[in-house]
Motif scaffolding. Structure first.
Motif, PDB file in Angstrom:
ATOM      1  N   THR A 134     -13.947  57.608 -32.221  1.00  0.00           N
ATOM      2  CA  THR A 134     -14.918  56.522 -32.155  1.00  0.00           C
ATOM      3  C   THR A 134     -15.465  56.424 -30.733  1.00  0.00           C
ATOM      4  OG1 THR A 134     -13.292  54.835 -31.541  1.00  0.00           O
ATOM      5  CG2 THR A 134     -13.633  55.239 -33.906  1.00  0.00           C
ATOM      6  N   ALA A 135     -16.600  55.736 -30.581  1.00  0.00           N
ATOM      7  CA  ALA A 135     -17.176  55.525 -29.255  1.00  0.00           C
ATOM      8  C   ALA A 135     -16.199  54.752 -28.367  1.00  0.00           C
ATOM      9  CB  ALA A 135     -18.501  54.775 -29.375  1.00  0.00           C
ATOM     10  N   LYS A 136     -15.463  53.822 -28.966  1.00  0.00           N
ATOM     11  CA  LYS A 136     -14.479  53.053 -28.213  1.00  0.00           C
ATOM     12  C   LYS A 136     -13.358  53.954 -27.701  1.00  0.00           C
ATOM     13  CE  LYS A 136     -11.245  49.162 -28.615  1.00  0.00           C
ATOM     14  NZ  LYS A 136     -10.655  48.153 -29.530  1.00  0.00           N
ATOM     15  N   ASP A 137     -12.885  54.875 -28.558  1.00  0.00           N
ATOM     16  CA  ASP A 137     -11.830  55.812 -28.150  1.00  0.00           C
ATOM     17  C   ASP A 137     -12.291  56.655 -26.969  1.00  0.00           C
ATOM     18  OD1 ASP A 137     -10.128  54.984 -30.169  1.00  0.00           O
ATOM     19  OD2 ASP A 137     -10.844  56.496 -31.586  1.00  0.00           O
ATOM     20  N   ILE A 138     -13.518  57.171 -27.069  1.00  0.00           N
ATOM     21  CA  ILE A 138     -14.049  58.040 -26.021  1.00  0.00           C
ATOM     22  C   ILE A 138     -14.202  57.269 -24.711  1.00  0.00           C
ATOM     23  CG2 ILE A 138     -16.053  59.412 -25.310  1.00  0.00           C
ATOM     24  CD1 ILE A 138     -16.474  60.056 -28.315  1.00  0.00           C
ATOM     25  N   ALA A 139     -14.702  56.053 -24.800  1.00  0.00           N
ATOM     26  CA  ALA A 139     -14.874  55.228 -23.601  1.00  0.00           C
ATOM     27  C   ALA A 139     -13.530  54.970 -22.926  1.00  0.00           C
ATOM     28  CB  ALA A 139     -15.553  53.905 -23.964  1.00  0.00           C
ATOM     29  N   GLU A 140     -12.503  54.668 -23.709  1.00  0.00           N
ATOM     30  CA  GLU A 140     -11.177  54.398 -23.150  1.00  0.00           C
ATOM     31  C   GLU A 140     -10.610  55.631 -22.454  1.00  0.00           C
ATOM     32  OE1 GLU A 140      -8.863  52.983 -26.408  1.00  0.00           O
ATOM     33  OE2 GLU A 140      -9.665  50.930 -26.291  1.00  0.00           O
ATOM     34  N   ILE A 141     -10.802  56.799 -23.058  1.00  0.00           N
ATOM     35  CA  ILE A 141     -10.304  58.041 -22.458  1.00  0.00           C
ATOM     36  C   ILE A 141     -11.018  58.324 -21.140  1.00  0.00           C
ATOM     37  CG2 ILE A 141     -10.200  60.557 -22.733  1.00  0.00           C
ATOM     38  CD1 ILE A 141      -9.815  60.041 -25.765  1.00  0.00           C
ATOM     39  N   LEU A 142     -12.344  58.161 -21.125  1.00  0.00           N
ATOM     40  CA  LEU A 142     -13.108  58.437 -19.903  1.00  0.00           C
ATOM     41  C   LEU A 142     -12.811  57.419 -18.804  1.00  0.00           C
ATOM     42  CD1 LEU A 142     -16.587  59.519 -21.326  1.00  0.00           C
ATOM     43  CD2 LEU A 142     -14.796  60.951 -20.336  1.00  0.00           C
ATOM     44  N   ASN A 143     -12.586  56.183 -19.165  1.00  0.00           N
ATOM     45  CA  ASN A 143     -12.227  55.178 -18.161  1.00  0.00           C
ATOM     46  C   ASN A 143     -10.859  55.468 -17.557  1.00  0.00           C
ATOM     47  OD1 ASN A 143     -14.545  53.521 -18.197  1.00  0.00           O
ATOM     48  ND2 ASN A 143     -13.865  52.527 -20.080  1.00  0.00           N
ATOM     49  N   ALA A 144      -9.996  56.134 -18.342  1.00  0.00           N
ATOM     50  CA  ALA A 144      -8.645  56.432 -17.862  1.00  0.00           C
ATOM     51  C   ALA A 144      -8.601  57.691 -17.007  1.00  0.00           C
ATOM     52  CB  ALA A 144      -7.688  56.583 -19.043  1.00  0.00           C
ATOM     53  N   ASN A 145      -9.416  58.702 -17.357  1.00  0.00           N
ATOM     54  CA  ASN A 145      -9.299  59.973 -16.625  1.00  0.00           C
ATOM     55  C   ASN A 145     -10.365  60.190 -15.551  1.00  0.00           C
ATOM     56  OD1 ASN A 145     -11.673  60.868 -17.931  1.00  0.00           O
ATOM     57  ND2 ASN A 145     -10.504  61.823 -19.589  1.00  0.00           N
ATOM     58  N   THR A 146     -11.354  59.327 -15.473  1.00  0.00           N
ATOM     59  CA  THR A 146     -12.398  59.386 -14.440  1.00  0.00           C
ATOM     60  C   THR A 146     -13.182  60.692 -14.410  1.00  0.00           C
ATOM     61  OG1 THR A 146     -10.947  60.215 -12.647  1.00  0.00           O
ATOM     62  CG2 THR A 146     -11.053  57.822 -12.978  1.00  0.00           C
ATOM     63  N   TRP A 147     -13.338  61.358 -15.559  1.00  0.00           N
ATOM     64  CA  TRP A 147     -14.189  62.554 -15.596  1.00  0.00           C
ATOM     65  C   TRP A 147     -15.636  62.174 -15.316  1.00  0.00           C
ATOM     66  CZ3 TRP A 147     -11.928  64.727 -20.793  1.00  0.00           C
ATOM     67  CH2 TRP A 147     -10.678  65.319 -20.527  1.00  0.00           C
ATOM     68  N   TYR A 148     -16.003  60.969 -15.718  1.00  0.00           N
ATOM     69  CA  TYR A 148     -17.353  60.475 -15.459  1.00  0.00           C
ATOM     70  C   TYR A 148     -17.242  59.048 -14.944  1.00  0.00           C
ATOM     71  CZ  TYR A 148     -22.074  58.710 -16.240  1.00  0.00           C
ATOM     72  OH  TYR A 148     -23.302  58.132 -16.072  1.00  0.00           O
ATOM     73  N   SER A 149     -17.946  58.772 -13.857  1.00  0.00           N
ATOM     74  CA  SER A 149     -17.910  57.423 -13.285  1.00  0.00           C
ATOM     75  C   SER A 149     -19.331  56.887 -13.137  1.00  0.00           C
ATOM     76  CB  SER A 149     -17.229  57.447 -11.911  1.00  0.00           C
ATOM     77  OG  SER A 149     -15.902  57.891 -12.013  1.00  0.00           O
ATOM     78  N   LYS A 150     -19.508  55.632 -13.468  1.00  0.00           N
ATOM     79  CA  LYS A 150     -20.810  54.991 -13.306  1.00  0.00           C
ATOM     80  C   LYS A 150     -21.060  54.709 -11.827  1.00  0.00           C
ATOM     81  CE  LYS A 150     -21.808  51.754 -16.316  1.00  0.00           C
ATOM     82  NZ  LYS A 150     -21.665  50.560 -17.192  1.00  0.00           N
ATOM     83  N   LYS A 151     -22.323  54.735 -11.444  1.00  0.00           N
ATOM     84  CA  LYS A 151     -22.666  54.543 -10.038  1.00  0.00           C
ATOM     85  C   LYS A 151     -22.221  53.187  -9.520  1.00  0.00           C
ATOM     86  CE  LYS A 151     -26.643  57.668 -10.056  1.00  0.00           C
ATOM     87  NZ  LYS A 151     -28.116  57.809  -9.859  1.00  0.00           N
TER      88      LYS A 151
END
Length: 272
Positions: free
Chosen positions: A19-36
Motif C-alpha cells: 500500500t502507499a502507506k506501507d511504502i511511505a513508512e519504509i521510505l521514512n525509516a530508511n531515508t532512501w528519499y528525503s523531502k527538501k
C-alpha cells in the motif's frame, strides 16, 4: 535518488505489492528519499507519484506493484507522455545493482534467512568487521574501500543456492568452501578419493557448524530476485567491486584465496 526510483527499490526489495502507506513508512525509516523541507513522506505523495508514472507501476485495490518484475521497463515499450521521459525510465540494470549493493538493505543471516525466496536472482555478502580476518584479507578490503566478501547468482533458486549451499553447507557452495579455507579450516584427508568431482571438497560436520556459527555472527546478506541477464549483471558487479572471495570472473581475484582452496583440494584428494 528520485521518489519514483525509491518506490521501485522498495517494491523490488519487498517482492510483493504494498500500500502507499506501507511504502511511505519504509521510505521514512530508511531515508532512501528525503523531502527538501525534511518532513515525512505522506502516503498521498506516494499515490500521486505512482499515478504520474503509469508505465512503472500498477495500482489495484489499493496495492501498488511494479509493471515489470525486475523494475526495468524495456525501452521499446516506453511512450513519451507528460512528466514521463525515456531518460527517466531507462534504468537498465542500474536500479537492480543499487538495490542489491545498498548497504542499508543488508541484514544478518539469522534475521533474514526465512525470507530468501525459492526464485532465481543475485546475492551479495558483506562482513560486519573486516578486521577480524587475517591481515592479508583485511588489508585488501581496506585497499578496495569496501567490506564485500562475495557476489553470486542463483539461476534457479536463491533458497537452494544462496541459503542452503552457500550459507548452510547443504550441497557444494563455492562461497562456503572459500570462506572455510580462508578461516583456516581444512577438509578430511582423502575425503574426495573415488569421488567423480575432485574440486568440491567438504569440511567435517563439526567444522561446518563452526563456520555456520561464524557466518551468523559476522556476515550480512542481501539479494534481489531476477530471472534474466543474471550473468551480465554479476559480471558488471565483479568488475566494479572485486569481492574478496570471488575467483571466477573477478579481475582482481586473490592468489591467496586460490592457494588456500588448492591446498584444501590436495588434502581432500590425498596428495598433500
Amino acid at each position: 535518488m528520485t521518489l519514483h526510483e525509491a518506490i521501485q527499490q522498495v517494491l523490488l526489495k519487498a517482492n510483493k505489492a504494498l500500500t502507499a502507506k506501507d511504502i511511505a513508512e519504509i521510505l521514512n525509516a530508511n531515508t532512501w528519499y528525503s523531502k527538501k523541507d525534511g518532513s515525512k513522506i505522506a502516503s498521498s505523495q506516494i499515490g500521486a507519484r505512482v499515478k504520474n508514472y503509469p508505465l512503472l507501476f500498477n495500482k489495484t485495490n489499493g496495492l501498488i506493484s511494479l509493471k515489470s518484475k525486475t523494475g526495468i521497463i524495456p525501452e521499446k515499450t516506453i511512450i513519451k507522455q507528460k512528466r514521463v521521459t525515456v531518460d527517466s525510465l531507462k534504468s537498465d540494470s542500474n536500479l537492480l545493482m543499487k538495490v542489491l549493493m545498498n548497504e542499508k538493505n543488508f541484514k544478518s543471516v539469522s534475521n533474514s534467512e526465512h525470507l530468501i525466496p525459492d526464485q532465481p536472482g543475485l546475492y551479495s555478502i558483506r562482513i560486519k568487521n573486516k578486521m577480524i580476518l587475517d591481515n592479508v584479507f583485511s588489508n585488501v578490503l581496506t585497499e578496495r574501500n569496501h567490506n564485500i566478501m562475495y557476489i553470486g547468482l542463483a539461476s534457479k533458486s536463491l533458497q537452494k543456492r544462496f541459503l542452503n549451499q552457500e550459507l548452510r553447507a547443504k550441497g557444494h557452495g563455492t562461497f562456503f568452501r572459500s570462506l572455510g579455507a580462508v578461516l583456516g579450516y581444512i577438509p578430511e584427508k582423502g575425503s574426495l578419493i573415488g569421488k567423480s568431482n575432485q574440486n568440491n571438497y567438504k569440511f567435517s560436520k563439526k567444522d561446518e557448524i563452526k563456520i555456520i556459527d561464524w557466518i551468523n555472527e559476522n556476515l550480512l546478506i542481501n539479494w534481489v530476485t531476477l530471472s534474466e541477464n543474471l550473468s551480465e549483471i554479476e559480471n558488471k558487479l565483479l568488475k566494479e567491486y572485486f569481492p574478496l572471495l570471488n575467483i571466477a570472473g573477478n579481475p582482481e581475484a586473490l592468489k591467496e584465496v586460490r592457494d588456500l582452496r588448492n591446498k584444501c583440494k590436495e588434502i581432500a584428494i590425498g596428495t598433500l
